[in-house]
Design a protein around this motif. Structure first.
Motif, PDB file in Angstrom:
ATOM      1  N   GLU A 230       0.831  -1.201   0.000  1.00 61.66           N
ATOM      2  CA  GLU A 230       0.000   0.000   0.000  1.00 61.66           C
ATOM      3  C   GLU A 230       0.871   1.258   0.000  1.00 61.66           C
ATOM      4  N   ARG A 233       2.190   1.813  -3.492  1.00 62.94           N
ATOM      5  CA  ARG A 233       1.157   2.300  -4.413  1.00 62.94           C
ATOM      6  C   ARG A 233       0.908   3.793  -4.206  1.00 62.94           C
ATOM      7  N   TRP A 246      -9.121   7.181  -3.436  1.00 67.06           N
ATOM      8  CA  TRP A 246      -8.575   6.518  -2.238  1.00 67.06           C
ATOM      9  C   TRP A 246      -8.878   7.331  -0.981  1.00 67.06           C
ATOM     10  N   ARG A 249     -12.372   6.694   0.146  1.00 67.82           N
ATOM     11  CA  ARG A 249     -12.509   5.375   0.769  1.00 67.82           C
ATOM     12  C   ARG A 249     -11.908   5.344   2.168  1.00 67.82           C
ATOM     13  N   ALA A 253     -13.241   2.985   5.283  1.00 68.78           N
ATOM     14  CA  ALA A 253     -12.673   1.642   5.153  1.00 68.78           C
ATOM     15  C   ALA A 253     -12.321   1.061   6.516  1.00 68.78           C
ATOM     16  N   THR A 255      -9.940  -1.449   6.800  1.00 68.80           N
ATOM     17  CA  THR A 255      -8.513  -1.758   6.766  1.00 68.80           C
ATOM     18  C   THR A 255      -7.856  -0.953   5.656  1.00 68.80           C
ATOM     19  N   PRO A 257      -5.818  -2.053   3.205  1.00 68.61           N
ATOM     20  CA  PRO A 257      -5.947  -2.651   1.878  1.00 68.61           C
ATOM     21  C   PRO A 257      -7.273  -2.341   1.189  1.00 68.61           C
ATOM     22  N   GLU A 258      -8.362  -2.149   1.966  1.00 74.68           N
ATOM     23  CA  GLU A 258      -9.656  -1.824   1.362  1.00 74.68           C
ATOM     24  C   GLU A 258      -9.593  -0.487   0.621  1.00 74.68           C
ATOM     25  N   PHE A 260      -7.184   0.718  -1.136  1.00 74.16           N
ATOM     26  CA  PHE A 260      -6.452   0.657  -2.401  1.00 74.16           C
ATOM     27  C   PHE A 260      -6.967  -0.420  -3.336  1.00 74.16           C
ATOM     28  N   GLU A 261      -8.125  -0.988  -3.048  1.00 78.23           N
ATOM     29  CA  GLU A 261      -8.689  -2.023  -3.932  1.00 78.23           C
ATOM     30  C   GLU A 261      -9.051  -1.446  -5.288  1.00 78.23           C
TER      31      GLU A 261
END
Length: 261
Positions: A230, A233, A246, A249, A253, A255, A257-258, A260-261
Motif C-alpha cells: 500500500e 502504491r 482513495w 474510501r 474503510a 482496513t 488494503p480496502e 487501495f482495492e
C-alpha cells in the motif's frame, strides 16, 4: 426472552433485543434498510468530532435498576469494560422509519432527558427530510435541509441536516473532523499548509502531494496501518483522480488494503 417482570437491567444479557421500561421488556426490532447505513454514517460523523471521546451504536445505558435504553447512536461516557453503561448519554440519536411506534419513541425520549441526556435527535426517514431536536425543559424543534444541528458542550462542529441522510455530505463532515483532530481546519487548510512549507512544485505536483498527505493523515488518525504494498502504491501514484478516490474510501474503510482495492 426475559421472564415475567419486573426485570432488572442485570438480568438482560448483552445482545438480547430488548430495552427495559420500569422493569418491562420492550422488544427492539432490527433496523430497516433505509436506516442501517445512515446509522453508520451518523456514527462516523459523531465519533470523529474533535470534542467527542467516544460514540457508539446501540450502546446500552442503565438509566436506573429497571430502565435500560439503547439509542441508535449515543455520545457519552463509555468505559472500556463489559456490562451496561450507568447513567445517560450526552447526545442520543434515533432513526425513525416505517413501523415506528411513536408512543414508545416519545417515552424513550422522555426517559433519556429525565436521566440527564442533553440532546435527543430524531432523524425522520419518511416524508420531508428533517431532524427533531429535543432538549430538557424546551419545546421540540425541527431542523430541515439547509439548517445545522448544534450540540454545544458535546460537539465541537455543527452538522448539516443533510449529512444525516446523504453519504457524500456525511463523508465530507467526517473528513473535516479527522483533519481537525490532526490540527487542520479542513482540506483547504491542509493544502495551504503544504504550500507554505514549500512542498508544492508546480500545480499538479502540489495536488498530488496534498492528496498523499491528506490520505496519510486520515489513515494515521483512524489507525489503519499500510503494508509495504500500500505504501508503494501511494508513493508512486500521480493520478489525482485515483488519489481522490482513495481519500474518499479512507474515511470509511475498515482496513488499509480496502482503500487501495
Amino acid at each position: 426472552m426475559p421472564g415475567a417482570g419486573p426485570v432488572t437491567v442485570d438480568q438482560l444479557r448483552d445482545g438480547e433485543p430488548y430495552e427495559l421500561h420500569e422493569g418491562r421488556p420492550i422488544y427492539v426490532a432490527p433496523t430497516g434498510a433505509d436506516g442501517t447505513w445512515r446509522v453508520t454514517l451518523g456514527s462516523q460523523i459523531l465519533n470523529t468530532d474533535p470534542q467527542v471521546k467516544k460514540a457508539g451504536v446501540e450502546a446500552g445505558y442503565a438509566l436506573d435498576e429497571h430502565t435500560l435504553r439503547a439509542p441508535d447512536i449515543a455520545v457519552g461516557d463509555m468505559p472500556d469494560a463489559p456490562g451496561w453503561i450507568k447513567g445517560a448519554p450526552l447526545l442520543a440519536v434515533e432513526y425513525a422509519s416505517t413501523g415506528q411506534d411513536e408512543a414508545q419513541l416519545q417515552l424513550k425520549i422522555k426517559e433519556l432527558l429525565t436521566a440527564g441526556t442533553r440532546y435527543v435527535w430524531v432523524v425522520r426517514l419518511l416524508g420531508v427530510r428533517r431532524v427533531e431536536i429535543h432538549e430538557p425543559g424546551a419545546p421540540m424543534r425541527v431542523a430541515q435541509i439547509g439548517e445545522e444541528l448544534l450540540a454545544p458542550e458535546v460537539l465541537q462542529n455543527p452538522i448539516p441536516v443533510e449529512a444525516m441522510f446523504e453519504p457524500s455530505v456525511a463523508h465530507d463532515m467526517t473528513l473535516r473532523n479527522l483533519l481537525q483532530r490532526k490540527g487542520y481546519r479542513d482540506l483547504d487548510d491542509l493544502r495551504e499548509t503544504e504550500r507554505k512549507e514549500g512542498r508544492q512544485q508546480g500545480f499538479e505536483d502540489g495536488q498530488v502531494q496534498t492528496l498523499r498527505s491528506a490520505l496519510q493523515t486520515i489513515l494515521n488518525t483512524r489507525g489503519l496501518a499500510m503494508g509495504p504494498a500500500e505504501s508503494e502504491r501511494m508513493a508512486s501514484c500521480r493520478d489525482v483522480a485515483l488519489l481522490e478516490r482513495w481519500l474518499g474510501r479512507a474515511v470509511t474503510a475498515r482496513t488499509a488494503p480496502e482503500v487501495f482495492e
